[in-house]
Design an enzyme around this catalytic site. Sequence first.
Site, short mmCIF file in Angstrom:
data_model
loop_
_atom_site.label_atom_id
_atom_site.label_comp_id
_atom_site.label_asym_id
_atom_site.label_seq_id
_atom_site.Cartn_x
_atom_site.Cartn_y
_atom_site.Cartn_z
N HIS A 226 22.26 33.36 14.06
CA HIS A 226 23.52 33.55 13.35
C HIS A 226 24.24 34.73 14.00
O HIS A 226 23.62 35.62 14.56
CB HIS A 226 23.22 33.83 11.88
CG HIS A 226 24.41 33.86 10.98
ND1 HIS A 226 25.26 34.94 10.91
CD2 HIS A 226 24.88 32.95 10.08
CE1 HIS A 226 26.20 34.70 10.00
NE2 HIS A 226 25.99 33.49 9.49
N ASP A 303 14.99 37.29 10.46
CA ASP A 303 16.12 36.97 9.58
C ASP A 303 15.73 35.77 8.73
O ASP A 303 15.68 34.64 9.21
CB ASP A 303 17.36 36.67 10.43
CG ASP A 303 18.54 36.16 9.62
OD1 ASP A 303 18.43 36.13 8.37
OD2 ASP A 303 19.56 35.78 10.23
N GLN A 306 17.88 31.81 5.78
CA GLN A 306 17.81 30.36 5.60
C GLN A 306 16.41 29.86 5.27
O GLN A 306 16.20 28.65 5.15
CB GLN A 306 18.34 29.65 6.85
CG GLN A 306 19.80 29.85 7.11
CD GLN A 306 20.69 29.19 6.06
OE1 GLN A 306 20.33 28.18 5.47
NE2 GLN A 306 21.85 29.77 5.82
N LYS A 329 21.54 33.01 -1.14
CA LYS A 329 20.95 31.83 -0.52
C LYS A 329 19.72 31.34 -1.30
O LYS A 329 19.16 30.30 -0.97
CB LYS A 329 20.51 32.15 0.91
CG LYS A 329 21.58 32.73 1.81
CD LYS A 329 22.60 31.71 2.25
CE LYS A 329 23.63 32.40 3.14
NZ LYS A 329 23.95 31.67 4.34
N CYS A 467 29.00 30.05 11.95
CA CYS A 467 28.70 31.41 12.45
C CYS A 467 27.52 31.38 13.40
O CYS A 467 26.67 32.29 13.39
CB CYS A 467 28.45 32.37 11.30
SG CYS A 467 29.90 32.64 10.25
#
Length: 513
Positions: A226, A303, A306, A329, A467
């Site tokens: 991202h 990260d 997601q 999220k 993104c």
Amino acid sequence: MEEARPLFSTPPLIPGPVPAAGSTEKHTTENEDPAGKVNPFASPLDLFAPQLSGTVAHAPDYRAPASFDPQSQPRSLNSVDVVPEVAPAAGQPELLGDLGLSSYSFDVEAIRRDFPILREVVNGHPLIWLDNGATTQKPQSVIDRLSYFYEHENSNVHRAAHELAARSTDAYESAREKTRRFLNAGATREIVFVRGATEGINLVAQSWGRRNIQKDDEIVITWMEHHANIVPWQMLCAEKGARLRVAPVDDSGQILLDEYEKLLGPKTRLVSIAHVSNALGTVLPVQEMVEAAHRHGALALVDGAQAVSHMRVDVQAINCDFYVFSGHKVFAPTGIGVVYGKSEVLDNMPPWQGGGNMIQDVTFEKTLYQPPPQRFEAGTGNIADAVGLGAAIDYLDRVGIANVSRHEGMLLTYATAALLKIPGLHIIGTAKEKAGVLSFVIDGFRTEEIGDYLNRKGIAVRGGHHCAQPILRRFGLESTVRATLALYNTCEEIDALVASLCDLRQGRNPGLV
């Protein structure tokens, strides 16, 4: 109005004390005030909210010394009675442990009734929310928890000599403990609240990075990142004269591990990688990639924005030095996020913002800072939404993340097979290990056109670059349509998506004004 149904058709038994046979004695607990009004979010008698073991409710010291440890100051929402800790009966698990709730059957229709927005009508059609990769919807329990906070607990935290500050502090720090359990971190001091994953990565870049990255050092990322896991490192490299290196992917969207390992060397200081690609859905082999980074003396950031809503995350098993995610999220409010950092790493990082809450003592000559995590939480934090994050984690605990993974895996398989039957449709990202992300294009149609058509049918997807422009350009694209799955999606919704795409492709517009 439709009557709400419980999460489970047969609620599981929760271990706890059972009144003696024939007992009629009435006790006032922290679950109710003296008038008998139930507090639905009270602790520790909220059986679905695991509690810290070994704590009892008692009055805190409001003077809040510099070494204030909120975990040693639990307090009930109502200051009527003290509720001692009750040890579990023989053979019963402690509430802090696994209650086995994930073994109960997954009733998606009951779950859907927990999310009031799913009853919305959009353009004359029932809302079908397939934009979960951008943000997830919120269960009623999270909405109610936010309302309860503002009605009964609203105050700044940690330092005030009044009851609401104690309630607010307990709620805030309870959310930190729930987050610790959610990630299986070793201690609450390893959990830093921020505004989201983007701010979390910037915190690491500005605090750890500016101190430890020097000229000619190298930072390794992947093609799947991202923008939030690209731009902060570009900025840092430009400032320090360091180099950003990028690990490639194959035509299915899977990381090329051999090529990744070739990028690692004596100049590598940090590896920063996605757990799940937001554009493709690829699940990266983060444990293996972190291990490789450590072999070369580098730290590793993952990260998890997601990942956290789709699969169980264990930061100790991954052994990453940092893990970041955004609350919105994972069915929590917007504006709250988390940085997990290993204690030994956080202890050696300077603050990245200055102000209140993160200091022990200030004179005009010098300032002494709090230890982590307060050192990185300058100013008034997003207290209410942190509490909302705790409620979202409670909700996922009740559903069982293993149930969520199984349900979404079934949906992903079903949707992939159904979409591939549409002539001219191409799924972008076909790695073997995927989360619930379906990114696609259709020959002869712009992604904006597809998204607009679906919106008129009440189906919410995302069209654009997500993104993540570099990974789409790896596949020769500037944009895709992205449908992303969550625990409340159904096969019937997938059928509606596929039928609408078929109508669009064949020029049919049934039901459109």
